[in-house]
Design a protein around this motif. Structure first.
Motif, mmCIF file in Angstrom:
data_model
loop_
_atom_site.group_PDB
_atom_site.id
_atom_site.type_symbol
_atom_site.label_atom_id
_atom_site.label_comp_id
_atom_site.label_asym_id
_atom_site.label_seq_id
_atom_site.Cartn_x
_atom_site.Cartn_y
_atom_site.Cartn_z
ATOM 1 N N THR A 1 5.804 1.645 -4.039
ATOM 2 C CA THR A 1 6.121 2.973 -3.570
ATOM 3 C C THR A 1 5.877 3.044 -2.065
ATOM 4 N N ARG A 2 6.575 3.945 -1.395
ATOM 5 C CA ARG A 2 6.340 4.157 0.032
ATOM 6 C C ARG A 2 5.676 5.510 0.261
ATOM 7 N N ASP A 3 5.157 6.112 -0.811
ATOM 8 C CA ASP A 3 4.475 7.397 -0.732
ATOM 9 C C ASP A 3 2.983 7.157 -0.525
ATOM 10 N N PRO A 4 2.448 7.436 0.662
ATOM 11 C CA PRO A 4 1.026 7.170 0.916
ATOM 12 C C PRO A 4 0.097 7.876 -0.066
ATOM 13 N N ALA A 5 0.524 9.029 -0.603
ATOM 14 C CA ALA A 5 -0.319 9.781 -1.526
ATOM 15 C C ALA A 5 -0.593 9.008 -2.811
ATOM 16 N N GLN A 6 0.228 8.018 -3.117
ATOM 17 C CA GLN A 6 0.064 7.247 -4.350
ATOM 18 C C GLN A 6 -0.720 5.953 -4.142
ATOM 19 N N ILE A 7 -1.179 5.711 -2.923
ATOM 20 C CA ILE A 7 -1.909 4.475 -2.632
ATOM 21 C C ILE A 7 -3.406 4.698 -2.796
ATOM 22 N N PRO A 8 -4.075 3.921 -3.631
ATOM 23 C CA PRO A 8 -5.521 4.088 -3.807
ATOM 24 C C PRO A 8 -6.288 3.745 -2.528
ATOM 25 N N GLN B 1 -7.703 4.611 3.880
ATOM 26 C CA GLN B 1 -7.937 5.978 3.423
ATOM 27 C C GLN B 1 -6.620 6.749 3.576
ATOM 28 N N PRO B 2 -5.726 6.675 2.591
ATOM 29 C CA PRO B 2 -4.407 7.301 2.729
ATOM 30 C C PRO B 2 -4.445 8.796 3.040
ATOM 31 N N GLY C 1 1.634 -0.755 -4.526
ATOM 32 C CA GLY C 1 1.705 -0.599 -5.969
ATOM 33 C C GLY C 1 0.943 -1.698 -6.660
ATOM 34 N N THR C 2 0.975 -1.684 -7.969
ATOM 35 C CA THR C 2 0.293 -2.700 -8.753
ATOM 36 C C THR C 2 1.178 -3.941 -8.871
ATOM 37 N N LYS D 1 -3.270 -6.349 -9.697
ATOM 38 C CA LYS D 1 -4.088 -5.712 -8.671
ATOM 39 C C LYS D 1 -3.206 -4.909 -7.725
ATOM 40 N N VAL D 2 -3.794 -3.882 -7.124
ATOM 41 C CA VAL D 2 -3.044 -3.042 -6.186
ATOM 42 C C VAL D 2 -2.790 -3.818 -4.899
ATOM 43 N N ASN D 3 -1.543 -3.866 -4.495
ATOM 44 C CA ASN D 3 -1.138 -4.506 -3.246
ATOM 45 C C ASN D 3 -0.547 -3.462 -2.316
#
Length: 202
Positions: A25-32, A71-72, A154-155, A161-163
């Motif tokens: 995804t390119r949505d920063p809000a979805q990045i842990p 820290q997104p 994303g995973t 793992k999250v990349n």
């Protein structure tokens, strides 16, 4: 199997494959948020310099290591620290690669590592930032600013793992870092294009 059924199954399989190949995804809000480490196998540092004005000659560095504190929700709080072995420099010419490692150029024996430590992150829109940091090369430390764009996150379907990945570009003057061989025949401006891949550490 009837043609219509076969076509439907093929489309379903292709659709599932397409989804499996596009986990990002390119949505920063979805990045842990969290602590990420450089994925050395998928991180590339490319460089380009003018060769006597006749061509733009390119090469690369590899074996990158480092960390990213992400820290997104507060992009300006991000912190990046990377280390690049100078001896990893590579070109399409074995002779030139050897020369670049030598004391007339990068002097990998005396200055084995190039490092970049961020000092300031300025978000530019939703998925871009200007990242300023201290670059140390050839025993000299100077501030350098990189234009960074989020590629995706994303995973990873293989590692689970999250990349997260970024593309960064920037330009530095090699003479300012004491690398002055063949100036001005070989260009002073060293253009960087960095494909940075990071993996979240649990």
């Amino acid at each position: 199997m009837k043609p219509l059924l076969a076509s439907t199954l093929a489309l379903a399989l292709l659709g599932g494959l397409a989804q499996a190949q596009s986990p990002a995804t390119r949505d920063p809000a979805q990045i842990p948020a969290g602590h990420y480490a450089v994925d050395a196998g998928h991180t590339q540092v490319g460089w380009r310099v003018s060769h006597m004005g006749f061509s733009n000659y390119a090469g690369s560095f590899s074996e990158v290591s480092g960390t990213l504190e992400l820290q997104p929700k507060d992009p300006a709080a991000a912190k990046l620290s990377v280390k690049i072995p100078v001896a990893s420099v590579a070109t399409t010419s074995e002779k030139l690669t050897g020369e670049l490692k030598g004391d007339k150029w990068l002097d990998a024996a005396k200055y084995p590592d190039m490092t970049f430590v961020s000092t300031k992150v300025v978000p530019v829109g939703q998925d871009k930032a200007k990242v300023t940091g201290d670059l140390t090369l050839h025993g000299v430390t100077k501030p350098v600013t990189l234009d960074v764009t989020l590629v995706g996150a994303g995973t990873n379907p293989l590692s689970k793992k999250v990349n997260v990945g970024f593309e960064a570009t920037g330009t530095l003057k090699r003479s300012e870092f004491g690398v002055k061989t063949y100036l001005p025949l070989i260009g002073d401006d060293l253009h960087l294009v960095i494909a940075g891949a990071f993996e979240r550490q649990d």
